[in-house]
Design a protein around this motif. Sequence first.
Motif, PDB file in Angstrom:
ATOM      1  N   ASP A   4      -3.328 -39.969  21.270  1.00  0.00           N
ATOM      2  CA  ASP A   4      -2.732 -38.854  21.997  1.00  0.00           C
ATOM      3  C   ASP A   4      -3.851 -38.017  22.619  1.00  0.00           C
ATOM      4  OD1 ASP A   4      -1.230 -36.744  22.944  1.00  0.00           O
ATOM      5  OD2 ASP A   4      -0.161 -36.418  21.057  1.00  0.00           O
ATOM      6  N   GLN A   5      -3.656 -37.568  23.827  1.00  0.00           N
ATOM      7  CA  GLN A   5      -4.663 -36.831  24.597  1.00  0.00           C
ATOM      8  C   GLN A   5      -5.162 -35.591  23.866  1.00  0.00           C
ATOM      9  OE1 GLN A   5      -5.857 -38.042  27.386  1.00  0.00           O
ATOM     10  NE2 GLN A   5      -7.228 -36.337  27.815  1.00  0.00           N
ATOM     11  N   LYS A   6      -4.320 -34.902  23.128  1.00  0.00           N
ATOM     12  CA  LYS A   6      -4.735 -33.678  22.449  1.00  0.00           C
ATOM     13  C   LYS A   6      -5.678 -33.951  21.265  1.00  0.00           C
ATOM     14  CE  LYS A   6      -0.621 -33.348  19.551  1.00  0.00           C
ATOM     15  NZ  LYS A   6       0.527 -32.571  19.194  1.00  0.00           N
ATOM     16  N   TYR A   7      -5.732 -35.210  20.765  1.00  0.00           N
ATOM     17  CA  TYR A   7      -6.617 -35.566  19.657  1.00  0.00           C
ATOM     18  C   TYR A   7      -7.911 -36.228  20.118  1.00  0.00           C
ATOM     19  CZ  TYR A   7      -2.458 -34.752  16.865  1.00  0.00           C
ATOM     20  OH  TYR A   7      -1.363 -34.192  16.289  1.00  0.00           O
TER      21      TYR A   7
END
Length: 175
Positions: A4-7
């Motif tokens: 996931d982009q946020k991680y």
Amino acid sequence: MKLDQKYFVPFMLVCGAISMIFIAVSSFNFSERRTDQFLSYAQSYDSLLTKPHPYIYKSDSLRLGEFSGEKTLVLFWASWSEKSSDIMAELDVISHGSTKINVVAALVRDATEELEVPSNQYDFHYIDGTVLNNELRVPGIPSYLILDENGKPVNIQVGYKENQLSDQLAPFVDE
């Protein structure tokens, strides 16, 4: 599996931190192993006392066995190394405080024909130490090797830290 982009940024930071720790630990272990190998090579080097080492600016040579019965310090140094200059100045002060230790300054990685005559500055035995440096696999400049009265290596040091030399030579001088 898709991240996931946020991680992504925290994941990269963790990977970077783990990589830095691994590199630091590996570098420290590598340096320690090379220092231990230097002492091991010195202790097992059969011709340490008998092999001739040419003096700098003299036509004859020196054998470390000539100092039998006396303590000797073999300093591996280079004219371009500021730390070599520092250790030589400290060693000069120490050696003048005692006549019980001989200092052999083994010049490495220098062109001796371009070197100013060093023997005017310190009362050391100046030799071309490149061959000895390579045979003992000395891991850094400056480094030194302390030999006891029987010519056996008893201590080594790689690098220079101020006043460390005085502490290591204390048992060998002014006895």
